[in-house]
Design a protein around this motif. Structure first.
Motif, short mmCIF file in Angstrom:
data_model
loop_
_atom_site.label_atom_id
_atom_site.label_comp_id
_atom_site.label_asym_id
_atom_site.label_seq_id
_atom_site.Cartn_x
_atom_site.Cartn_y
_atom_site.Cartn_z
N ALA A 117 10.11 8.50 -13.15
CA ALA A 117 9.29 9.68 -12.88
C ALA A 117 7.80 9.44 -13.05
O ALA A 117 6.99 10.24 -12.58
N GLY A 118 7.43 8.39 -13.71
CA GLY A 118 5.99 8.12 -13.91
C GLY A 118 5.52 6.83 -13.30
O GLY A 118 4.39 6.40 -13.54
N HIS A 119 6.36 6.20 -12.47
CA HIS A 119 6.05 4.86 -11.96
C HIS A 119 6.66 4.73 -10.57
O HIS A 119 7.86 4.94 -10.39
N PHE A 120 5.84 4.38 -9.59
CA PHE A 120 6.34 4.30 -8.22
C PHE A 120 5.44 3.37 -7.42
O PHE A 120 4.36 2.97 -7.86
N TRP A 121 5.94 3.00 -6.22
CA TRP A 121 5.17 2.21 -5.25
C TRP A 121 4.86 3.10 -4.06
O TRP A 121 5.67 3.95 -3.67
N ALA A 122 3.71 2.89 -3.44
CA ALA A 122 3.27 3.75 -2.35
C ALA A 122 2.48 2.95 -1.32
O ALA A 122 2.02 1.83 -1.60
N GLN A 123 2.35 3.53 -0.14
CA GLN A 123 1.47 3.01 0.91
C GLN A 123 0.40 4.04 1.21
O GLN A 123 0.66 5.25 1.17
N LEU A 124 -0.80 3.55 1.53
CA LEU A 124 -1.87 4.45 1.96
C LEU A 124 -1.55 4.97 3.35
O LEU A 124 -1.09 4.21 4.23
N VAL A 125 -1.78 6.26 3.56
CA VAL A 125 -1.59 6.87 4.88
C VAL A 125 -2.90 6.67 5.65
O VAL A 125 -3.84 7.45 5.54
N ASP A 126 -2.91 5.58 6.42
CA ASP A 126 -4.12 5.21 7.15
C ASP A 126 -3.70 4.76 8.54
O ASP A 126 -2.82 3.90 8.69
N GLN A 127 -4.31 5.32 9.58
CA GLN A 127 -3.87 5.05 10.95
C GLN A 127 -4.04 3.59 11.32
O GLN A 127 -3.15 2.99 11.94
N VAL A 128 -5.13 2.97 10.90
CA VAL A 128 -5.37 1.56 11.23
C VAL A 128 -4.33 0.67 10.55
O VAL A 128 -3.73 -0.21 11.18
N ALA A 129 -4.07 0.93 9.24
CA ALA A 129 -3.10 0.11 8.51
C ALA A 129 -1.70 0.31 9.07
O ALA A 129 -0.91 -0.64 9.17
N THR A 130 -1.37 1.55 9.46
CA THR A 130 -0.05 1.83 10.03
C THR A 130 0.14 1.08 11.35
O THR A 130 1.20 0.50 11.62
N THR A 131 -0.89 1.06 12.20
CA THR A 131 -0.83 0.34 13.48
C THR A 131 -0.67 -1.15 13.26
O THR A 131 0.15 -1.82 13.91
N MET A 219 -1.16 -7.29 1.50
CA MET A 219 0.05 -6.60 1.06
C MET A 219 -0.25 -5.10 0.97
O MET A 219 -1.25 -4.69 0.40
N GLN A 220 0.66 -4.29 1.52
CA GLN A 220 0.40 -2.87 1.68
C GLN A 220 0.93 -2.00 0.53
O GLN A 220 0.51 -0.85 0.38
N ALA A 221 1.87 -2.49 -0.27
CA ALA A 221 2.44 -1.68 -1.36
C ALA A 221 1.48 -1.62 -2.54
O ALA A 221 0.90 -2.64 -2.95
N ILE A 222 1.30 -0.42 -3.08
CA ILE A 222 0.41 -0.20 -4.22
C ILE A 222 1.24 0.34 -5.38
O ILE A 222 1.96 1.34 -5.22
#
Length: 853
Positions: A117-131, A219-222
């Protein structure tokens, strides 16, 4: 440290600590080596990725207790460059770059992997990075892939392409662990998908190589952690998030575009506040977990707070270079960082020079002390074979006391150290130490603050003699100072528990009337009361420093009596009920707090308008043996306070008529000698010095080992001793406090000095001056006739001598009962420091001297 030495020391250091865990880097700073171990990935359930204490650190600290001290063996001869290059680890798979993370600001994300619940991995929602990510996946899964041709033993740490079980497509991954399946004897790799953060176990035969184009995108995971929250004690006593909290967190965040407010960047992870902005009202996820009872507020870890402060400072000054490259950490220019060397164990190195090491140590290591008054005079040590012989604080930002219990306690042969065996470190539950002591102590007397608003502590023991007020067994009394709020209701609950225990195990008549079912009900009630008492949410308070020592310190009118209903005076229960104090438990609300602040400001203005005179006496120089320069209380202060007891009160007699300007000017003292400026001392940091004068083992004068200052000092002395000097034409009675030039007896040269005292030699009736050489700190008695004036050029350089005191140490009682350092200590201090360039860590600059270590 030379390049060859750095290489050899790093190689041998890695050899020492390879058995402890996977290393990451070595940091060299003067004579210290800082060993940094690699933090395990979040797939490791046995080692939490959020804790600041790694298993490798505990094992390394345990090595300090080995019989043979850790040592480095260094070859004197330089290594050929070709041989040095052989030791550099070869990267056999394409390395991926980490994403440059923001130090602050707001970002939109989508969660790709949940740890808890206090720790996770995420990606930035960015159109350039998604493409770019979509193009990369198409490129990988539409071409022919090459298998990863590498022995499984060397795969760990490599980047590769790995298939994902749910869709069969290949994604970029990193090998973070290896495992052999016993049934099939096949080797599997634990891989983390570096663009998503999730982990799978994959057969090593299906791993493929990265191409050069696959490494162009970072690497895209944060990795993210929620700020200022942690699991509640009620839901989890081991500090891990409960299943209910994890499910609720997923329910709040799954398949949503979320907003994060970055608090700090620590290493390659972010500490964030998480918001859901997809609905009409913004939802603060951190606060929702707290309100629903899944989490509690807590203080941020020190690395996070330090990175946050560094970021704010950089933003305020618009100087981003003041923030370190990783997590806002400041990198000293004197620190050299070398990557970890995976050493070949079959290779032998020359062992010509042996250097014994001190340590290893950790800033998170915990020390213990006994709670009894008698134990406070002895050191406390955990038995070497105990699992708790090395304890490292996983929450150093939590300053509350923790409890360790021992099944067996003994003294060492000299009797100055207490050795604990069969120990158990109790959970980090607020007020557990104090509640356990109050619950089971035979007799307790509570303490409250002056306003009787809250309990501040207690004394526990066997009680006291009502006739003499003396403790019955003073050596085993325990003086407790509360760091967590304990209320009147808590004391009532303690008394209820003691009453239940008395009924269950002490009163034979009651026990005889209870059947098994009733006895189980009593035990269940006691168990539930204990849980309710221990697991109750509590606020932290600042420990109160004014707790009185001894028994019978509470006024009778403030004591709350307990009505037990007993009429038989001969009844002596196992646990007598505690007497409380009539406290108000009044909590100041915010509006009242604001009014208090306004009143304080008004009082400050009144103080400014009052006629107060503050008298400041001059601190004596260190040549004065009758008055220690280290003491905060001067003899002059004591004499002045003594005058308060005179029969006639002190008074000022002021003439209200104005004085003529000419008469006022006559009373202003005329400066007949030029003044020297004191050096501007730093408030903190590390400096290199050389000691120029010893006062005692904890007090000395020093000069900074600075090339510019040394050159200026040499030029000044040449200027003084190559020109014609003018005698100091001043009556001896007015010389004290003047700056001048005085000859030094050992070489006859003149140096800058200050007159700090006068003395008349009775045999010759000559007047001598005590002068301190302001660039060195030493003192001599010089005839006033040889003193000379300073020229204007002599005052351009600040005084170079710096007065220093060692921090947090003082002479032992055994060596000196008057608080002065013994001759043995002074001799040993000189032996350790004489004619050496030393490093000092400045703790505090006080007036014109340093406190440091």
């Amino acid at each position: 440290m030379t390049q060859n030495n750095c290489h050899v020391v790093s190689t041998t250091s890695c050899q020492l600590f390879n058995i402890c865990g996977k290393g990451k880097a070595l940091h060299f700073e003067t004579f210290k080596v800082f060993v940094e171990f690699e933090r395990p990935h979040s797939h490791s359930r046995s080692q939490s990725a959020d804790t600041p204490v790694l298993d490798a650190v505990l094992i390394a600290l345990k090595r300090r207790q080995e019989r043979n001290k850790l040592a480095l063996y260094i070859d004197k001869s330089p290594l050929p460059s070709s041989q040095r290059n052989e030791d550099v680890p070869v990267i056999r798979a394409g390395a991926l770059k980490e994403m440059k993370l923001p130090d602050s600001g707001t970002k939109q994300i989508v969660i790709t992997e949940y740890i808890d619940a206090g720790h996770f991995w995420a990606q930035l929602v960015d159109q350039v990075a998604t493409t770019n990510m979509r193009w990369l996946l198409d490129s990988i899964n539409t071409r022919s892939l090459k298998p990863l041709l590498c022995p499984p033993a060397k795969m760990e740490g490599m980047f590769c392409l790995s298939p994902f079980s749910e869709d069969g497509l290949f994604y970029r991954a990193k090998v973070v662990g290896m495992e052999v399946v016993e049934e099939t004897n096949e080797v599997y790799a634990h891989v983390v998908f570096v663009d998503y953060g999730n982990v799978e176990m994959v057969n090593t035969g299906v791993l493929c190589e990265l191409s050069s184009s696959d490494t162009e995108l970072d690497m895209q995971a944060i990795e993210c952690f929620l700020t200022s929250v942690k699991p509640t004690i009620q839901s989890s006593s081991d500090g891990k998030w409960s299943a209910e909290a994890n499910d609720r967190f997923k329910q709040l965040t799954m398949s949503k575009y979320l907003m994060i407010q970055v608090y700090s960047r620590v290493g390659n992870s972010l500490r964030v506040d998480l918001y859901d902005t997809t609905s009409q009202e913004d939802i603060f996820i951190n606060e929702v977990l707290v309100k629903e009872g899944h989490a509690v507020h807590c203080e941020e870890p020190y690395p996070s707070k330090f990175a946050h402060v560094q970021t704010l400072a950089a933003q305020a000054s618009e100087a981003s270079t003041s923030v370190g490259g990783r997590g806002g950490r400041y990198e000293s220019s004197t620190t050299k960082t070398i990557p970890w060397v995976e050493e070949d164990r079959t290779k032998k190195y020359p062992r010509e020079r042996k250097f014994e090491l001190r340590g290893p140590d950790s800033m998170y290591e915990v020390t213990f002390h006994q709670m009894t008054i008698a134990g406070g005079y002895r050191q406390a040590r955990i038995e070497r074979d105990s699992v708790n012989c090395i304890v490292v604080n996983s929450e150093p930002q939590d300053r509350r006391d923790r409890l360790m219990v021992a099944g067996y306690v003994a003294l060492n042969p000299s009797g100055n150290t207490c050795i604990a065996r069969h120990t158990t470190l109790m959970p980090n539950i607020p007020a557990l130490l104090h509640l356990v002591a109050i619950l089971f102590a035979p007799c307790v007397e509570m303490r409250a603050n002056e306003l009787k608003r809250q309990y501040t502590g207690a004394i526990c023991g066997l009680g006291f003699d009502v006739d003499t007020d003396e403790s019955i067994y003073s050596e085993h009394d325990m003086e407790l100072t509360f760091d967590t709020l304990i209320s009147q209701d808590d004391l009532k609950m303690v008394n209820n528990l003691r009453l239940v225990i008395n009924l269950a195990v002490w009163d034979e008549d009651v026990i005889g009337e209870l059947n098994d079912t009733m006895l189980q009900e009593v035990q269940t009630k006691a168990r539930n009361l204990i849980k309710e008492l221990i697991l109750k949410p509590r606020d932290s308070i600042t420990p109160y420093q004014g707790v009185s020592a001894g028994w019978n310190k509470v006024r009778r009118r403030d004591i709350l009596r307990v009505d037990t209903g007993e009429t038989d005076d001969s009844s002596h229960p196992l646990f007598p009920l505690h007497l409380g104090i009539n406290i108000s438990e009044e909590r100041i609300d915010q509006q009242r707090s604001a009014r208090v602040l306004l009143l304080r400001e008004a009082i400050k203005e009144l103080h400014k308008k009052t006629s107060e005179v503050f008298v400041e006496f001059e601190r004596p120089h260190s040549h004065s043996r009758s008055q220690s320069a280290d003491t905060p209380v001067l003899d002059a202060v004591l004499i002045a306070l003594k005058r308060r007891q005179e029969r006639n009160k002190l008074a000022f007699y002021i003439d209200e008529s104005p004085l003529p300007s000419s008469q006022r000017n006559e009373d202003v003292p005329v400066i007949r000698a030029r003044a020297l400026k004191e050096m501007k001392l730093p408030d903190s940091g590390i400096k290199q010095i050389v000691i120029t004068e010893y006062i005692d083992a904890g007090h000395f004068w020093a000069q900074l080992a600075d090339q510019v200052a040394t050159t200026n000092m040499r030029r000044l002395l040449d200027s003084i001793n190559t020109r014609s000097l003018k005698p100091l034409l001043c009556p001896p009675a007015k010389m004290e406090g003047m700056f001048c030039l005085a000859p030094f007896s050992e070489d006859g040269l003149f140096y800058r000095a200050k007159v700090v005292g006068m003395e008349v030699v009775e045999e010759t009736n000559e007047v001598y001056a005590h002068v301190v050489f302001v660039d060195y700190g030493n003192v001599e008695m010089v005839n006033t006739g040889v003193l000379c004036e300073l020229s204007s050029s002599d005052t351009e350089l600040d005084m170079q001598a710096i007065e220093c005191f060692l921090t947090s140490v003082k002479p032992t009682i055994q060596s000196s009962s008057d608080g002065k350092w013994s001759a043995e200590a002074n001799d040993r201090f000189k032996q350790l420091t004489m004619s050496k360039y030393l490093m000092i860590q400045v703790s505090l600059a006080v007036y014109s001297y340093w406190l440091g270590s």
